[in-house]
Design a protein around this motif. Sequence first.
Motif, PDB file in Angstrom:
ATOM      1  N   PHE A 138      -0.312  -1.092   8.666  1.00  0.00           N
ATOM      2  CA  PHE A 138      -1.832  -0.869   8.807  1.00  0.00           C
ATOM      3  C   PHE A 138      -2.867  -2.169   8.699  1.00  0.00           C
ATOM      4  CE2 PHE A 138      -3.663  -0.708   4.756  1.00  0.00           C
ATOM      5  CZ  PHE A 138      -2.930  -0.259   4.078  1.00  0.00           C
ATOM      6  N   LYS A 139      -2.081  -2.775   8.118  1.00  0.00           N
ATOM      7  CA  LYS A 139      -2.585  -3.922   7.766  1.00  0.00           C
ATOM      8  C   LYS A 139      -3.311  -5.541   8.608  1.00  0.00           C
ATOM      9  CE  LYS A 139      -1.934  -4.097   2.941  1.00  0.00           C
ATOM     10  NZ  LYS A 139      -0.899  -3.221   2.816  1.00  0.00           N
TER      11      LYS A 139
ATOM     12  N   ASP B 271       3.471  -7.043   3.439  1.00  0.00           N
ATOM     13  CA  ASP B 271       2.924  -6.486   5.238  1.00  0.00           C
ATOM     14  C   ASP B 271       1.809  -7.540   5.335  1.00  0.00           C
ATOM     15  OD1 ASP B 271       4.919  -4.370   5.751  1.00  0.00           O
ATOM     16  OD2 ASP B 271       3.459  -3.546   4.318  1.00  0.00           O
TER      17      ASP B 271
ATOM     18  N   PRO C   9      -1.433   6.792   0.995  1.00  0.00           N
ATOM     19  CA  PRO C   9      -0.432   6.435   0.524  1.00  0.00           C
ATOM     20  C   PRO C   9      -0.910   5.281  -0.083  1.00  0.00           C
ATOM     21  CG  PRO C   9       0.644   6.604   2.246  1.00  0.00           C
ATOM     22  CD  PRO C   9      -0.938   6.967   2.434  1.00  0.00           C
ATOM     23  N   THR C  10      -1.265   4.789  -1.045  1.00  0.00           N
ATOM     24  CA  THR C  10      -2.296   3.735  -1.751  1.00  0.00           C
ATOM     25  C   THR C  10      -0.902   3.421  -3.099  1.00  0.00           C
ATOM     26  OG1 THR C  10      -4.244   3.165  -1.183  1.00  0.00           O
ATOM     27  CG2 THR C  10      -3.727   4.815  -3.305  1.00  0.00           C
ATOM     28  N   GLY C  11      -1.204   1.632  -3.096  1.00  0.00           N
ATOM     29  CA  GLY C  11      -1.559   0.891  -4.485  1.00  0.00           C
ATOM     30  C   GLY C  11      -2.645   0.013  -5.155  1.00  0.00           C
ATOM     31  N   ASN C  12      -2.870  -0.632  -4.113  1.00  0.00           N
ATOM     32  CA  ASN C  12      -4.153  -1.456  -4.243  1.00  0.00           C
ATOM     33  C   ASN C  12      -6.089  -0.749  -4.600  1.00  0.00           C
ATOM     34  OD1 ASN C  12      -4.999  -3.496  -5.631  1.00  0.00           O
ATOM     35  ND2 ASN C  12      -4.586  -4.661  -3.975  1.00  0.00           N
ATOM     36  N   MET C  13      -5.074   0.496  -3.129  1.00  0.00           N
ATOM     37  CA  MET C  13      -6.227   1.062  -3.270  1.00  0.00           C
ATOM     38  C   MET C  13      -7.420   1.238  -2.958  1.00  0.00           C
ATOM     39  SD  MET C  13      -6.392   2.900  -7.218  1.00  0.00           S
ATOM     40  CE  MET C  13      -8.354   3.351  -7.424  1.00  0.00           C
ATOM     41  N   GLY C  14      -7.216   0.047  -1.699  1.00  0.00           N
ATOM     42  CA  GLY C  14      -8.005   0.413  -0.766  1.00  0.00           C
ATOM     43  C   GLY C  14      -7.861   1.140   0.122  1.00  0.00           C
ATOM     44  N   HIS C  15      -6.360   1.636   0.766  1.00  0.00           N
ATOM     45  CA  HIS C  15      -6.997   2.478   1.478  1.00  0.00           C
ATOM     46  C   HIS C  15      -7.515   3.912   1.128  1.00  0.00           C
ATOM     47  CE1 HIS C  15      -3.914   3.061   5.037  1.00  0.00           C
ATOM     48  NE2 HIS C  15      -4.581   3.289   5.896  1.00  0.00           N
ATOM     49  N   ALA C  16      -7.055   4.297   0.138  1.00  0.00           N
ATOM     50  CA  ALA C  16      -8.109   5.450  -0.968  1.00  0.00           C
ATOM     51  C   ALA C  16      -9.268   5.403  -0.844  1.00  0.00           C
ATOM     52  CB  ALA C  16      -7.482   5.105  -1.888  1.00  0.00           C
TER      53      ALA C  16
ATOM     54  N   ALA D  33       5.328  -2.452  -1.519  1.00  0.00           N
ATOM     55  CA  ALA D  33       4.633  -2.337  -0.376  1.00  0.00           C
ATOM     56  C   ALA D  33       2.851  -1.342  -1.524  1.00  0.00           C
ATOM     57  CB  ALA D  33       3.345  -2.218   0.808  1.00  0.00           C
ATOM     58  N   MET D  34       3.053  -0.952  -2.262  1.00  0.00           N
ATOM     59  CA  MET D  34       2.334  -0.473  -2.875  1.00  0.00           C
ATOM     60  C   MET D  34       2.319  -0.339  -4.889  1.00  0.00           C
ATOM     61  SD  MET D  34       1.773   3.482  -0.997  1.00  0.00           S
ATOM     62  CE  MET D  34       2.531   4.483  -2.298  1.00  0.00           C
TER      63      MET D  34
ATOM     64  N   HIS E 152       6.663   4.308   2.313  1.00  0.00           N
ATOM     65  CA  HIS E 152       5.783   4.423   2.378  1.00  0.00           C
ATOM     66  C   HIS E 152       4.738   6.076   2.082  1.00  0.00           C
ATOM     67  CE1 HIS E 152       6.492   0.571   2.607  1.00  0.00           C
ATOM     68  NE2 HIS E 152       5.874   0.173   0.942  1.00  0.00           N
TER      69      HIS E 152
ATOM     70  N   THR F 179       1.945   4.552   6.797  1.00  0.00           N
ATOM     71  CA  THR F 179       1.278   3.018   7.230  1.00  0.00           C
ATOM     72  C   THR F 179       2.292   1.866   7.385  1.00  0.00           C
ATOM     73  OG1 THR F 179       2.182   3.317   4.876  1.00  0.00           O
ATOM     74  CG2 THR F 179       0.178   4.059   4.518  1.00  0.00           C
ATOM     75  N   ALA F 180       3.355   2.487   7.338  1.00  0.00           N
ATOM     76  CA  ALA F 180       4.360   1.374   8.705  1.00  0.00           C
ATOM     77  C   ALA F 180       5.535   1.986   9.233  1.00  0.00           C
ATOM     78  CB  ALA F 180       4.950   0.788   6.909  1.00  0.00           C
TER      79      ALA F 180
HETATM   80  C1  LIG Z   1      -0.553  -2.359   1.808  1.00  0.00           C
HETATM   81  C2  LIG Z   1      -0.292  -0.845   1.814  1.00  0.00           C
HETATM   82  C3  LIG Z   1      -0.374  -0.142   1.722  1.00  0.00           C
HETATM   83  C4  LIG Z   1      -0.891   0.194   0.480  1.00  0.00           C
HETATM   84  O1  LIG Z   1      -2.608  -0.229   0.483  1.00  0.00           O
HETATM   85  P1  LIG Z   1      -3.282   0.255  -0.155  1.00  0.00           P
HETATM   86  O2  LIG Z   1      -4.551  -0.972  -0.272  1.00  0.00           O
HETATM   87  O3  LIG Z   1      -3.459  -0.260  -1.554  1.00  0.00           O
HETATM   88  O4  LIG Z   1      -4.566   1.167   0.062  1.00  0.00           O
HETATM   89  C5  LIG Z   1       0.964   0.970   1.888  1.00  0.00           C
HETATM   90  N1  LIG Z   1       1.770   0.517   2.743  1.00  0.00           N
HETATM   91  C6  LIG Z   1       1.695  -0.069   3.080  1.00  0.00           C
HETATM   92  C7  LIG Z   1       3.136   0.100   4.649  1.00  0.00           C
HETATM   93  C8  LIG Z   1       1.180  -1.185   3.117  1.00  0.00           C
HETATM   94  O5  LIG Z   1       1.908  -2.619   3.023  1.00  0.00           O
END
Ligand SMILES: *Cc1c(COP(=O)(O)O)cnc(C)c1O
Length: 427
Positions: free
Chosen positions: A104-105, A137, A247-254, A301-302, A356, A378-379
């Motif tokens: 999704f990036k 990604d 799914p989120t890590g850096n929380m951008g998506h959330a 990626a999270m 993810h 997301t991927a």
């Molecule tokens: C970047 C990424 C995420 C997490 O995105 P956030 O911006 O942290 O929410 C989840 N899945 C994939 C495959 C990613 O590349």
Amino acid sequence: MRYVSTRNRNEEVSLSEALERGLASDSGLFIPKRVPKINWKDLPLTRLFSTDSLFVLAPFFAGDQLENQLKEICQRAFTFPVLVRTLGEQLGLLELFHGPTFAFKDFGARFLSESLSVISQRSTLKHRSILVATSGDTGGAVAAAFWRKRNFRVILLYPEGRVSQRQEKQLTCWGENVKSFAVNGTFDDCQRMVKEIFSQPELCALLGAASANSINIGRLLPQITYFALFSIYHYLDHQTMPTWIVPTGNMGHAVAAFYAQKMGFPIQEVVISTNENSILVDFLSGQSWQPRRALSTLANAMDVGHPSNWERLLALFDFDEEMVRKRVRACSVHDEEIRKTMKEIDQRYQIAICPHTATALFASQKMAIEGSAIAVATAHPAKFEVVDEILGRRVEVPLSFQDLLRRPSYVQRIEVCVDDLLDHLDL
Ligand SMILES: *Cc1c(COP(=O)(O)O)cnc(C)c1O
């Protein structure tokens, strides 16, 4: 619409300025001054994603120099399909991985690239360097989005030996205006080098430096569009509001999903899934916000221990931590649960999913969700060699991905040292 820092509401900038600067001068993150409300029932929707996204983004561009170009920016950025796959009567999967680098990036990177291109045509600053430190990604998406764009150069840093083979290929297969550097260090070292460059104004000016990391508001805004639009489409088709599992890590998506909800789009609830990096889940269960070292997991990626978009999420809830605890639900998913979910989904629906995406589908079962849910994919599973190993079968690699894997690599090896990097650039 004007933009302010999460740390100071007094310094206002235009959208174009926020896109160019990346980070506010007080190191806060840019956010729109207010969340625009949309009366979605009045929108003349076409069900063509690239066309309809204009309606979602227009209020964020109001009054900016880019306003009249927004339609073309969307048309040029969103050139690939976005679709919901039905898994069950009450469960859908939004596939965001049909872009050029299969995650999704691509939405954020391509949108930022098209926006900066328009700004650059009108600016006296003709040559820009997009700096990006990457462990996954983001780097590939940014490289692809700016590749062969006139007046742009991408400087991409990744930790040597710490990304998968297929990921590395996506970081190095470009050449020309994309300069890929394998750094003899960790991801944190790469990120520190980028920060060091941004802390030197003269060097930044010389490079025309701009950041493409997920702090840039230009990556967040396009991510609001699919939550908004697919919620409307779902409502029109089923007369119910979906719950999103993100799914989120850096929380951008959330944060993007919560923006769509706050704008008034028909969203029942936003549920967050993470891997074992459980900082958010711990916070929601009553602990204080405690940044920590990231753990390595299957959903790499999270792997984030200090999510930079946290400030944006807090801002959405007026910096009221108790309100966040009341309104947000999240689920932390372990590697064993990820593996199990991937196998189950493969057996039940004959669909391969990436690790993810598995966190979201695990959460869809575990978190009692009323009504219908849409999990976010997301991927593409073919991005990760480990998927074949877990499923015990070979996941089909899309043709355009095979092409990319066959290209030669263009990469230079450097030490953790900004001077070493600069020696490799012809300035
Ligand atoms: C970047 C990424 C995420 C997490 O995105 P956030 O911006 O942290 O929410 C989840 N899945 C994939 C495959 C990613 O590349």
